[in-house]
Design a protein around this motif. Structure first.
Motif, PDB file in Angstrom:
ATOM      1  N   VAL A 265      -0.680   9.570  24.466  1.00  0.00           N
ATOM      2  CA  VAL A 265       0.714   9.011  24.029  1.00  0.00           C
ATOM      3  C   VAL A 265       1.975  10.311  22.900  1.00  0.00           C
ATOM      4  O   VAL A 265       0.840  10.988  22.082  1.00  0.00           O
ATOM      5  CB  VAL A 265       0.789   7.947  23.418  1.00  0.00           C
ATOM      6  CG1 VAL A 265       0.218   7.048  24.823  1.00  0.00           C
ATOM      7  CG2 VAL A 265       0.352   7.710  22.275  1.00  0.00           C
ATOM      8  N   ASP A 266       3.208  10.061  22.960  1.00  0.00           N
ATOM      9  CA  ASP A 266       3.219  11.557  22.378  1.00  0.00           C
ATOM     10  C   ASP A 266       3.537  10.482  21.552  1.00  0.00           C
ATOM     11  O   ASP A 266       3.561   9.047  21.132  1.00  0.00           O
ATOM     12  CB  ASP A 266       4.530  11.828  22.530  1.00  0.00           C
ATOM     13  CG  ASP A 266       5.777  10.896  23.892  1.00  0.00           C
ATOM     14  OD1 ASP A 266       5.666   9.984  23.312  1.00  0.00           O
ATOM     15  OD2 ASP A 266       6.654  11.292  24.959  1.00  0.00           O
ATOM     16  N   GLU A 267       4.427  10.795  20.327  1.00  0.00           N
ATOM     17  CA  GLU A 267       5.118  10.240  18.962  1.00  0.00           C
ATOM     18  C   GLU A 267       5.896   8.799  19.645  1.00  0.00           C
ATOM     19  O   GLU A 267       6.167   8.145  18.718  1.00  0.00           O
ATOM     20  CB  GLU A 267       6.197  11.224  18.143  1.00  0.00           C
ATOM     21  CG  GLU A 267       7.319  11.698  18.793  1.00  0.00           C
ATOM     22  CD  GLU A 267       6.805  12.440  19.789  1.00  0.00           C
ATOM     23  OE1 GLU A 267       8.436  13.223  20.335  1.00  0.00           O
ATOM     24  OE2 GLU A 267       6.430  13.608  20.331  1.00  0.00           O
ATOM     25  N   LYS A 268       6.318   8.960  20.304  1.00  0.00           N
ATOM     26  CA  LYS A 268       7.042   7.821  21.159  1.00  0.00           C
ATOM     27  C   LYS A 268       6.612   6.589  21.983  1.00  0.00           C
ATOM     28  O   LYS A 268       7.149   5.594  22.364  1.00  0.00           O
ATOM     29  CB  LYS A 268       8.253   7.926  21.884  1.00  0.00           C
ATOM     30  CG  LYS A 268       9.751   8.691  21.451  1.00  0.00           C
ATOM     31  CD  LYS A 268      11.092   8.822  22.189  1.00  0.00           C
ATOM     32  CE  LYS A 268      11.666   9.927  21.732  1.00  0.00           C
ATOM     33  NZ  LYS A 268      13.141  10.695  22.835  1.00  0.00           N
ATOM     34  N   GLY A 269       5.133   6.854  22.401  1.00  0.00           N
ATOM     35  CA  GLY A 269       4.205   6.244  22.428  1.00  0.00           C
ATOM     36  C   GLY A 269       4.188   6.138  23.606  1.00  0.00           C
ATOM     37  O   GLY A 269       3.860   5.281  24.873  1.00  0.00           O
ATOM     38  N   ILE A 270       4.858   7.283  25.382  1.00  0.00           N
ATOM     39  CA  ILE A 270       5.053   7.446  26.534  1.00  0.00           C
ATOM     40  C   ILE A 270       3.885   7.809  25.897  1.00  0.00           C
ATOM     41  O   ILE A 270       3.086   9.220  26.210  1.00  0.00           O
ATOM     42  CB  ILE A 270       6.243   8.080  26.722  1.00  0.00           C
ATOM     43  CG1 ILE A 270       6.837   7.312  25.804  1.00  0.00           C
ATOM     44  CG2 ILE A 270       6.200   8.595  28.012  1.00  0.00           C
ATOM     45  CD1 ILE A 270       8.429   7.635  26.486  1.00  0.00           C
ATOM     46  N   LEU A 271       2.786   7.892  27.539  1.00  0.00           N
ATOM     47  CA  LEU A 271       1.959   8.586  28.147  1.00  0.00           C
ATOM     48  C   LEU A 271       2.270   9.981  28.527  1.00  0.00           C
ATOM     49  O   LEU A 271       3.273  10.224  29.491  1.00  0.00           O
ATOM     50  CB  LEU A 271       1.133   6.977  28.949  1.00  0.00           C
ATOM     51  CG  LEU A 271       1.082   6.154  29.173  1.00  0.00           C
ATOM     52  CD1 LEU A 271       0.040   6.043  30.310  1.00  0.00           C
ATOM     53  CD2 LEU A 271      -0.371   6.429  28.045  1.00  0.00           C
ATOM     54  N   GLN A 272       1.390  10.834  28.510  1.00  0.00           N
ATOM     55  CA  GLN A 272       1.422  11.971  28.279  1.00  0.00           C
ATOM     56  C   GLN A 272       0.565  11.769  30.084  1.00  0.00           C
ATOM     57  O   GLN A 272      -0.794  12.295  29.763  1.00  0.00           O
ATOM     58  CB  GLN A 272       0.624  13.176  27.529  1.00  0.00           C
ATOM     59  CG  GLN A 272       1.837  12.926  26.830  1.00  0.00           C
ATOM     60  CD  GLN A 272       2.994  13.018  26.216  1.00  0.00           C
ATOM     61  OE1 GLN A 272       3.793  13.735  26.772  1.00  0.00           O
ATOM     62  NE2 GLN A 272       4.193  12.205  26.044  1.00  0.00           N
ATOM     63  N   PRO A 304       5.466  -0.404  34.891  1.00  0.00           N
ATOM     64  CA  PRO A 304       5.479   1.004  34.320  1.00  0.00           C
ATOM     65  C   PRO A 304       5.053   1.083  33.052  1.00  0.00           C
ATOM     66  O   PRO A 304       5.511   0.475  32.610  1.00  0.00           O
ATOM     67  CB  PRO A 304       6.310   1.327  35.120  1.00  0.00           C
ATOM     68  CG  PRO A 304       6.726   1.018  36.094  1.00  0.00           C
ATOM     69  CD  PRO A 304       6.121  -0.349  35.658  1.00  0.00           C
ATOM     70  N   ASP A 305       4.576   2.402  32.771  1.00  0.00           N
ATOM     71  CA  ASP A 305       4.630   2.848  31.099  1.00  0.00           C
ATOM     72  C   ASP A 305       6.176   2.908  30.772  1.00  0.00           C
ATOM     73  O   ASP A 305       6.568   2.507  29.359  1.00  0.00           O
ATOM     74  CB  ASP A 305       3.547   3.830  30.931  1.00  0.00           C
ATOM     75  CG  ASP A 305       3.576   4.279  29.803  1.00  0.00           C
ATOM     76  OD1 ASP A 305       2.924   3.818  28.337  1.00  0.00           O
ATOM     77  OD2 ASP A 305       3.993   5.207  29.275  1.00  0.00           O
ATOM     78  N   SER A 306       6.734   4.322  31.438  1.00  0.00           N
ATOM     79  CA  SER A 306       7.791   4.457  31.649  1.00  0.00           C
ATOM     80  C   SER A 306       8.847   5.039  32.011  1.00  0.00           C
ATOM     81  O   SER A 306       8.379   5.002  33.347  1.00  0.00           O
ATOM     82  CB  SER A 306       7.901   5.331  29.584  1.00  0.00           C
ATOM     83  OG  SER A 306       7.327   6.637  30.909  1.00  0.00           O
ATOM     84  N   CYS A 307       9.585   4.642  32.280  1.00  0.00           N
ATOM     85  CA  CYS A 307      10.918   5.371  33.296  1.00  0.00           C
ATOM     86  C   CYS A 307      12.338   6.206  32.295  1.00  0.00           C
ATOM     87  O   CYS A 307      12.718   5.785  32.059  1.00  0.00           O
ATOM     88  CB  CYS A 307      11.711   4.249  33.740  1.00  0.00           C
ATOM     89  SG  CYS A 307      12.851   3.026  32.545  1.00  0.00           S
ATOM     90  N   PRO A 341      13.700   8.893  28.974  1.00  0.00           N
ATOM     91  CA  PRO A 341      12.359   8.146  28.965  1.00  0.00           C
ATOM     92  C   PRO A 341      12.694   7.111  27.984  1.00  0.00           C
ATOM     93  O   PRO A 341      12.953   7.147  26.803  1.00  0.00           O
ATOM     94  CB  PRO A 341      11.209   9.290  28.740  1.00  0.00           C
ATOM     95  CG  PRO A 341      12.179  10.701  28.803  1.00  0.00           C
ATOM     96  CD  PRO A 341      13.628  10.275  28.880  1.00  0.00           C
ATOM     97  N   GLN A 342      12.188   5.678  28.582  1.00  0.00           N
ATOM     98  CA  GLN A 342      11.802   4.790  27.849  1.00  0.00           C
ATOM     99  C   GLN A 342      10.712   3.834  28.227  1.00  0.00           C
ATOM    100  O   GLN A 342      10.501   4.031  29.736  1.00  0.00           O
ATOM    101  CB  GLN A 342      13.114   4.125  28.252  1.00  0.00           C
ATOM    102  CG  GLN A 342      14.680   3.850  27.034  1.00  0.00           C
ATOM    103  CD  GLN A 342      15.398   3.803  27.354  1.00  0.00           C
ATOM    104  OE1 GLN A 342      15.412   2.352  26.890  1.00  0.00           O
ATOM    105  NE2 GLN A 342      17.027   3.962  27.045  1.00  0.00           N
ATOM    106  N   LYS A 343      10.004   3.467  27.523  1.00  0.00           N
ATOM    107  CA  LYS A 343       8.990   2.486  27.473  1.00  0.00           C
ATOM    108  C   LYS A 343       9.072   0.965  28.025  1.00  0.00           C
ATOM    109  O   LYS A 343      10.752   0.902  28.281  1.00  0.00           O
ATOM    110  CB  LYS A 343       8.114   2.335  25.900  1.00  0.00           C
ATOM    111  CG  LYS A 343       7.577   2.985  25.270  1.00  0.00           C
ATOM    112  CD  LYS A 343       6.456   3.216  25.982  1.00  0.00           C
ATOM    113  CE  LYS A 343       4.976   2.571  25.965  1.00  0.00           C
ATOM    114  NZ  LYS A 343       3.769   3.352  26.700  1.00  0.00           N
TER     115      LYS A 343
END
Length: 408
Positions: A265-272, A304-307, A341-343
């Protein structure tokens, strides 16, 4: 919207299948008249679920069938029924499905349409297996003069209900609003399902300019015009009526095979991940978006992880060109990020004051809604998801005018 994955669609299927089923029972469609329903009632035509066959199932009237089946006629004429669309709109095509009707399917059909100013007061109630229209019902339906309605599908030969031949796809060009259709069977027989694919057409002159309206909703003319994957559920499910009964009522993609073996994940917790799943929705009317609702109801282990949501404005010619090229073009539209992008959380109904959606880590979503207000024509061109996506609803709250064309 750079580097979109190519839309995965069966080239052998007609393009109109990605539009909305305006006659489905879940959209409010209903059969209001049928000449005969001896073996199976006409209301089965509009069921959402695929037809089934139970070899051992019989009724006192004969073999139980999951569709509409009339008796073998012993009088002059042919059988027909009238369907009231749940969502009035412009029809682009039909699927006359004869599944499991192999020796008893209707050999020929034709379809007529009308746009009625007043909804007929009569309808059909209860289980009508073993019944036929009464003299009073014939008298009531005669006032509609349905035999003189516009014929948009001439008498056409049907194929039997084997798996390789049951879907009789009928493309039409009739750019006018339709509220009712008349399905004619010649001379008698059975049909499992009737699907009426098109785009809702609302009378916007009756909507006050500052009212919040769900501009992407099926009933208001919203439509899916492109997507990357629909393995478990079509993106159009997100703009259907109400909240879904289960995951099958949402948009869910396959798990992407290009994901890293070990996720980070990145610094915002979003999967890479290397890509995303996306869907493109066109709004039913131009408008200014003020709120978006995203519903992951029922998606708990596959949300979904994020959108992310983006928007752009397209002319009809530009849109048609992008559809033909599966939304890949050297002259790609200028996308504006409406929602960065948001979780995303599992099984929740969330709201935000922006206008676009893109999902990461492909999963599912039930509903997508956008609500705007002030004249500024946009189309949300895409919603992007990660490797796999699951969503139930998207709701766009807005005041007219505005258009959304894509959901990523």
């Amino acid at each position: 919207m750079a580097n979109r994955p190519i839309q995965k669609a069966a080239s052998s299927q007609p393009h109109f299948l990605q539009f909305n089923n305006l006659a489905c029972e879940t959209a409010g469609g209903k059969v209001i008249f049928a000449t005969d329903e001896w073996f199976a009632p006409a209301r089965n035509l509009l069921k959402r679920d695929p037809p089934e066959f139970i070899a051992s199932a019989f009724t006192e009237y004969g073999k139980w069938m999951d569709g509409w089946e009339t008796r073998r006629k012993r009088i002059p004429g042919h059988d027909w029924c009238i369907v009231q669309l749940g969502v009035p709109g412009v029809i682009h095509g039909f699927d006359v499905d004869t599944s499991f009707f192999t020796g008893n399917y209707g050999p020929y059909v034709s379809i007529q349409v009308a746009c009625l100013d007043q909804i007929p007061l009569f309808t059909l109630e209860g289980d009508r297996t073993g019944m036929a229209a009464s003299p009073s019902q014939f008298e009531a339906v005669a006032k509609l003069n349905s035999d003189s309605w516009k014929e948009i599908v001439p008498m056409t030969e049907m194929k039997p209900g084997y798996s390789e031949s049951c879907h009789n796809y009928l493309s039409v060009t009739y750019p006018h609003r339709v509220t009712h259709i008349r399905l004619n069977i010649y001379p008698d027989g059975g049909i499992a399902r009737l699907k009426v694919y098109g785009i809702g057409k609302k009378d916007w002159s009756t909507v006050p300019g500052q009212d919040l309206v769900d501009l992407v909703a099926l009933v208001n003319g919203g439509v899916c015009v492109g997507y990357s994957d629909a393995h478990y559920g079509h993106p159009r499910n997100m703009i259907a009526l109400g909240r879904g009964d289960n995951m099958g009522d949402g948009w869910e993609t396959a798990r992407r095979l290009d994901r890293p073996k070990i996720l980070r994940v990145d610094e915002k917790g979003i999967l890479q991940v290397p890509g995303c799943e996306w869907a493109i929705l066109r709004l039913g009317h131009p408008g200014i978006i003020s709120k978006i609702e995203l519903d992951t109801n029922h998606f708990k282990g596959n949300f979904p992880d994020s959108c992310k949501i983006e928007a752009c404005s397209l002319t009809p010619d530009e849109e048609n060109n992008l559809i033909l090229n599966q939304w890949r073009s050297d002259k790609s539209p200028k996308w504006r990020i409406l929602l960065p992008p948001q979780k995303i959380k599992p099984a929740v109904h969330s709201r935000t004051n922006c206008v676009g959606i893109v999902d990461k880590d492909s999963a599912g979503v039930k509903c997508y809604q956008v609500r705007p207000s002030v004249p500024q024509p946009y189309k949300i061109q895409s919603v992007d998801c990660g490797p796999h996506s699951c969503r139930r609803n998207v709701i766009v709250h807005a005041t007219i005018p505005m258009q959304i064309v894509a959901l990523n």
